[in-house]
Design a protein around this motif. Structure first.
Motif, PDB file in Angstrom:
ATOM      1  N   TYR A 130       0.844  -1.201   0.000  1.00  0.00           N
ATOM      2  CA  TYR A 130       0.000   0.000   0.000  1.00  0.00           C
ATOM      3  C   TYR A 130       0.882   1.255   0.000  1.00  0.00           C
ATOM      4  CZ  TYR A 130      -2.897   3.801   1.721  1.00  0.00           C
ATOM      5  OH  TYR A 130      -3.508   5.018   1.865  1.00  0.00           O
ATOM      6  N   ARG A 131       1.951   1.219   0.818  1.00  0.00           N
ATOM      7  CA  ARG A 131       2.851   2.380   0.883  1.00  0.00           C
ATOM      8  C   ARG A 131       3.525   2.607  -0.469  1.00  0.00           C
ATOM      9  NH1 ARG A 131       5.465   0.886   5.014  1.00  0.00           N
ATOM     10  NH2 ARG A 131       4.536   2.218   6.601  1.00  0.00           N
ATOM     11  N   VAL A 132       3.955   1.531  -1.117  1.00  0.00           N
ATOM     12  CA  VAL A 132       4.593   1.655  -2.429  1.00  0.00           C
ATOM     13  C   VAL A 132       3.600   2.208  -3.448  1.00  0.00           C
ATOM     14  CG1 VAL A 132       5.538   0.344  -4.371  1.00  0.00           C
ATOM     15  CG2 VAL A 132       6.319  -0.141  -2.047  1.00  0.00           C
ATOM     16  N   ARG A 133       2.373   1.688  -3.434  1.00  0.00           N
ATOM     17  CA  ARG A 133       1.346   2.157  -4.366  1.00  0.00           C
ATOM     18  C   ARG A 133       1.072   3.644  -4.153  1.00  0.00           C
ATOM     19  NH1 ARG A 133      -1.946  -1.482  -3.258  1.00  0.00           N
ATOM     20  NH2 ARG A 133      -3.399  -0.380  -1.873  1.00  0.00           N
ATOM     21  N   LYS A 134       0.996   4.050  -2.897  1.00  0.00           N
ATOM     22  CA  LYS A 134       0.747   5.468  -2.595  1.00  0.00           C
ATOM     23  C   LYS A 134       1.877   6.344  -3.132  1.00  0.00           C
ATOM     24  CE  LYS A 134       0.421   8.857   1.117  1.00  0.00           C
ATOM     25  NZ  LYS A 134       0.313   9.127   2.574  1.00  0.00           N
ATOM     26  N   TYR A 135       3.117   5.957  -2.861  1.00  0.00           N
ATOM     27  CA  TYR A 135       4.235   6.804  -3.274  1.00  0.00           C
ATOM     28  C   TYR A 135       4.469   6.764  -4.774  1.00  0.00           C
ATOM     29  CZ  TYR A 135       5.534   8.517   1.282  1.00  0.00           C
ATOM     30  OH  TYR A 135       5.531   9.186   2.472  1.00  0.00           O
ATOM     31  N   LEU A 136       4.085   5.670  -5.422  1.00  0.00           N
ATOM     32  CA  LEU A 136       4.117   5.659  -6.883  1.00  0.00           C
ATOM     33  C   LEU A 136       3.158   6.702  -7.444  1.00  0.00           C
ATOM     34  CD1 LEU A 136       4.285   1.877  -7.903  1.00  0.00           C
ATOM     35  CD2 LEU A 136       5.861   3.700  -8.634  1.00  0.00           C
ATOM     36  N   LEU A 137       1.969   6.750  -6.881  1.00  0.00           N
ATOM     37  CA  LEU A 137       0.971   7.717  -7.346  1.00  0.00           C
ATOM     38  C   LEU A 137       1.409   9.139  -7.037  1.00  0.00           C
ATOM     39  CD1 LEU A 137      -1.755   8.307  -8.607  1.00  0.00           C
ATOM     40  CD2 LEU A 137      -2.830   7.920  -6.368  1.00  0.00           C
ATOM     41  N   VAL A 138       1.905   9.358  -5.828  1.00  0.00           N
ATOM     42  CA  VAL A 138       2.384  10.692  -5.437  1.00  0.00           C
ATOM     43  C   VAL A 138       3.523  11.132  -6.356  1.00  0.00           C
ATOM     44  CG1 VAL A 138       3.587  11.986  -3.632  1.00  0.00           C
ATOM     45  CG2 VAL A 138       1.647  10.522  -3.033  1.00  0.00           C
ATOM     46  N   THR A 139       4.453  10.226  -6.615  1.00  0.00           N
ATOM     47  CA  THR A 139       5.585  10.544  -7.491  1.00  0.00           C
ATOM     48  C   THR A 139       5.107  10.874  -8.902  1.00  0.00           C
ATOM     49  OG1 THR A 139       7.045   9.086  -6.213  1.00  0.00           O
ATOM     50  CG2 THR A 139       7.752   9.678  -8.442  1.00  0.00           C
ATOM     51  N   ALA A 140       4.160  10.095  -9.412  1.00  0.00           N
ATOM     52  CA  ALA A 140       3.643  10.324 -10.761  1.00  0.00           C
ATOM     53  C   ALA A 140       2.960  11.685 -10.872  1.00  0.00           C
ATOM     54  CB  ALA A 140       2.675   9.214 -11.145  1.00  0.00           C
ATOM     55  N   VAL A 141       2.145  12.031  -9.872  1.00  0.00           N
ATOM     56  CA  VAL A 141       1.421  13.308  -9.898  1.00  0.00           C
ATOM     57  C   VAL A 141       2.390  14.482  -9.851  1.00  0.00           C
ATOM     58  CG1 VAL A 141      -0.114  14.798  -8.546  1.00  0.00           C
ATOM     59  CG2 VAL A 141      -0.743  12.410  -8.983  1.00  0.00           C
ATOM     60  N   TRP A 142       3.369  14.425  -8.942  1.00  0.00           N
ATOM     61  CA  TRP A 142       4.309  15.534  -8.837  1.00  0.00           C
ATOM     62  C   TRP A 142       5.254  15.579 -10.042  1.00  0.00           C
ATOM     63  CZ3 TRP A 142       3.806  19.693  -6.043  1.00  0.00           C
ATOM     64  CH2 TRP A 142       2.981  19.646  -4.925  1.00  0.00           C
ATOM     65  N   PHE A 143       5.568  14.441 -10.610  1.00  0.00           N
ATOM     66  CA  PHE A 143       6.362  14.405 -11.841  1.00  0.00           C
ATOM     67  C   PHE A 143       5.630  15.173 -12.944  1.00  0.00           C
ATOM     68  CE2 PHE A 143       7.585  12.777 -15.931  1.00  0.00           C
ATOM     69  CZ  PHE A 143       8.945  12.525 -15.839  1.00  0.00           C
ATOM     70  N   LEU A 144       4.344  14.880 -13.119  1.00  0.00           N
ATOM     71  CA  LEU A 144       3.555  15.547 -14.161  1.00  0.00           C
ATOM     72  C   LEU A 144       3.395  17.031 -13.864  1.00  0.00           C
ATOM     73  CD1 LEU A 144       0.824  12.823 -14.766  1.00  0.00           C
ATOM     74  CD2 LEU A 144       2.706  13.441 -16.296  1.00  0.00           C
ATOM     75  N   PHE A 145       3.187  17.362 -12.588  1.00  0.00           N
ATOM     76  CA  PHE A 145       3.047  18.769 -12.214  1.00  0.00           C
ATOM     77  C   PHE A 145       4.291  19.552 -12.603  1.00  0.00           C
ATOM     78  CE2 PHE A 145       4.001  22.176  -9.211  1.00  0.00           C
ATOM     79  CZ  PHE A 145       2.858  22.959  -9.300  1.00  0.00           C
ATOM     80  N   TYR A 146       5.466  19.039 -12.224  1.00  0.00           N
ATOM     81  CA  TYR A 146       6.701  19.771 -12.515  1.00  0.00           C
ATOM     82  C   TYR A 146       7.114  19.662 -13.977  1.00  0.00           C
ATOM     83  CZ  TYR A 146       7.634  21.405  -7.820  1.00  0.00           C
ATOM     84  OH  TYR A 146       7.555  22.080  -6.629  1.00  0.00           O
ATOM     85  N   LEU A 147       6.642  18.628 -14.653  1.00  0.00           N
ATOM     86  CA  LEU A 147       6.874  18.553 -16.102  1.00  0.00           C
ATOM     87  C   LEU A 147       6.194  19.725 -16.793  1.00  0.00           C
ATOM     88  CD1 LEU A 147       7.969  16.991 -18.565  1.00  0.00           C
ATOM     89  CD2 LEU A 147       5.791  15.742 -18.599  1.00  0.00           C
ATOM     90  N   VAL A 148       4.939  19.966 -16.422  1.00  0.00           N
ATOM     91  CA  VAL A 148       4.194  21.097 -16.976  1.00  0.00           C
ATOM     92  C   VAL A 148       4.828  22.412 -16.542  1.00  0.00           C
ATOM     93  CG1 VAL A 148       1.977  22.309 -16.977  1.00  0.00           C
ATOM     94  CG2 VAL A 148       2.032  19.802 -17.114  1.00  0.00           C
ATOM     95  N   TRP A 149       5.176  22.509 -15.272  1.00  0.00           N
ATOM     96  CA  TRP A 149       5.735  23.752 -14.720  1.00  0.00           C
ATOM     97  C   TRP A 149       7.063  24.119 -15.392  1.00  0.00           C
ATOM     98  CZ3 TRP A 149       4.620  27.940 -12.046  1.00  0.00           C
ATOM     99  CH2 TRP A 149       5.646  28.669 -11.448  1.00  0.00           C
ATOM    100  N   THR A 150       7.966  23.161 -15.497  1.00  0.00           N
ATOM    101  CA  THR A 150       9.291  23.470 -16.044  1.00  0.00           C
ATOM    102  C   THR A 150       9.278  23.713 -17.552  1.00  0.00           C
ATOM    103  OG1 THR A 150       9.784  21.088 -16.208  1.00  0.00           O
ATOM    104  CG2 THR A 150      10.534  22.231 -14.233  1.00  0.00           C
ATOM    105  N   THR A 151       8.388  23.018 -18.254  1.00  0.00           N
ATOM    106  CA  THR A 151       8.353  23.200 -19.714  1.00  0.00           C
ATOM    107  C   THR A 151       7.568  24.434 -20.139  1.00  0.00           C
ATOM    108  OG1 THR A 151       6.482  21.662 -19.853  1.00  0.00           O
ATOM    109  CG2 THR A 151       8.690  20.765 -20.240  1.00  0.00           C
ATOM    110  N   THR A 152       6.670  24.914 -19.273  1.00  0.00           N
ATOM    111  CA  THR A 152       5.884  26.110 -19.622  1.00  0.00           C
ATOM    112  C   THR A 152       6.484  27.367 -18.988  1.00  0.00           C
ATOM    113  OG1 THR A 152       4.358  25.642 -17.782  1.00  0.00           O
ATOM    114  CG2 THR A 152       3.735  24.855 -19.985  1.00  0.00           C
ATOM    115  N   TYR A 153       6.486  27.430 -17.678  1.00  0.00           N
ATOM    116  CA  TYR A 153       6.988  28.643 -17.012  1.00  0.00           C
ATOM    117  C   TYR A 153       8.497  28.803 -17.180  1.00  0.00           C
ATOM    118  CZ  TYR A 153       8.164  32.059 -13.430  1.00  0.00           C
ATOM    119  OH  TYR A 153       8.658  33.148 -12.774  1.00  0.00           O
TER     120      TYR A 153
END
Length: 332
Positions: A76-99
């Motif tokens: 469960y902990r691994v599944r949670k952190y995989l999801l958290v990592t994926a969400v923040w990866f996508l957030f900063y992907l958008v942030w760094t490539t746009t702003y």
């Protein structure tokens, strides 16, 4: 389970020190285009603040390494952190490539995230994946085997670091501990916490070790920088034995902090609860400051504390609000 106030203090202090590292880096990486005083001031702050990331791993080790292995809970902990990592990866992907308008190559997706500070999620996720096995091993260790595992980690991590100064390359790593720099901090936290009452070093001795290792990092980094004419960060790497020593001394010192007042305890608990979110989100405001302002126009002795405090306060307020939103809290 009742929270350990010492760990709350470590989390609270560490999340602020992480911001201080990133602000100090902006000053240090501006060398030689800033005054010697500002450069050396930033080096000192940077060296002190380097304890923060190892301390995060050490807290996790102290809390988790010795527990009864529970595969279901670990998954469960691994599944949670995989999801958290994926969400923040996508957030900063958008942030760094746009702003920031920084291109990103998905060829390095498994090694380098869009925003560098997300490496921590990669490292802690790897440890959590192996956690049930780590717990099973740790619970069977005798004191002698515990010391031997620490020795092997020291050889593997310290040896790798020392070899990085030479043309030599070690092809065959030690099983279980090769590439274990973050596991080393994780396991060290468990050992120091378990044996804290048996470690008879005086508080002033620990403080002296902390100061000496910190100053050594400053002098080595500054010396290498002056010789090369460009900022050298080799001695600030987390595999540097001096960083391990500095962090271990700091960890034991934090465990000796006496009881806090009720008001201060509430403040510490609040910051600690937000620490993960602050770590993840603070880079946005650091990016804005760095892009929109000439941060090094202020001398480091004023700029580093001012920028660090401003970024911390803004991020803390935003994380506090976001953690009240149902569904969003999961990612902070």
């Amino acid at each position: 389970m009742k929270k350990n106030l010492h760990f709350e203090i470590i989390r609270a202090v560490s999340c602020i020190l992480v911001i201080a590292i990133h602000v100090s880096n902006i000053y240090n990486r501006s060398f030689p285009d800033l005054s010697q005083f500002s450069y050396w001031t930033a080096l000192l702050v940077n060296a002190v603040a380097r304890i923060s990331v190892p301390l995060f791993f050490m807290i996790s080790g102290a809390l988790l390494a010795g527990r009864e292995p529970e595969l279901k809970k670990s998954l469960y902990r691994v599944r949670k952190y995989l999801l958290v990592t994926a969400v923040w990866f996508l957030f900063y992907l958008v942030w760094t490539t746009t702003y920031l308008q920084t291109p990103y190559s998905f060829r390095k997706v498994l090694a380098t995230p869009p925003s560098t500070h997300l490496w921590f999620l990669y490292a802690i996720l790897a440890i959590y994946m192996a956690l049930p096995l780590i717990q099973a091993l740790v619970r069977q260790l005798t004191p002698a085997l515990t010391v031997w595992l620490l020795v092997l980690l020291g050889i593997a991590v310290g040896g790798e670091y020392i070899l990085s100064f030479t043309p030599l390359d070690a092809k065959y790593g030690i099983p279980l501990v090769s590439e274990g720099r973050y596991f080393a901090s994780f396991f060290l936290g468990y050992v120091l916490f378990q044996y804290r009452d048996k470690i008879k070093l005086r508080t002033r001795t620990l403080a002296a070790v902390l100061v000496a290792s910190c100053l050594a990092c400053v002098l080595l980094t500054g010396g290498a920088t002056l010789l090369e004419g460009t900022h050298n960060e080799h001695f600030f790497e987390y595999r540097n034995p001096l960083i391990f020593v500095e962090s271990a001394a700091a960890f034991l010192l934090f465990l000796r902090i006496p009881r806090l007042s009720e008001t201060l305890t509430r403040v510490v608990t609040h910051i600690s609860g937000n620490s993960f979110g602050i770590y993840l989100l603070h880079a946005v405001f650091l990016n804005i400051l760095h892009r929109e302002f000439q941060m090094t126009a202020w001398p480091a002795v004023l700029g580093i504390p001012a920028y660090t405090l401003a970024i911390f306060l803004v991020t803390d307020v935003l994380v506090t609000l976001l953690r009240k939103v149902k569904g969003v809290r999961y990612f902070f």
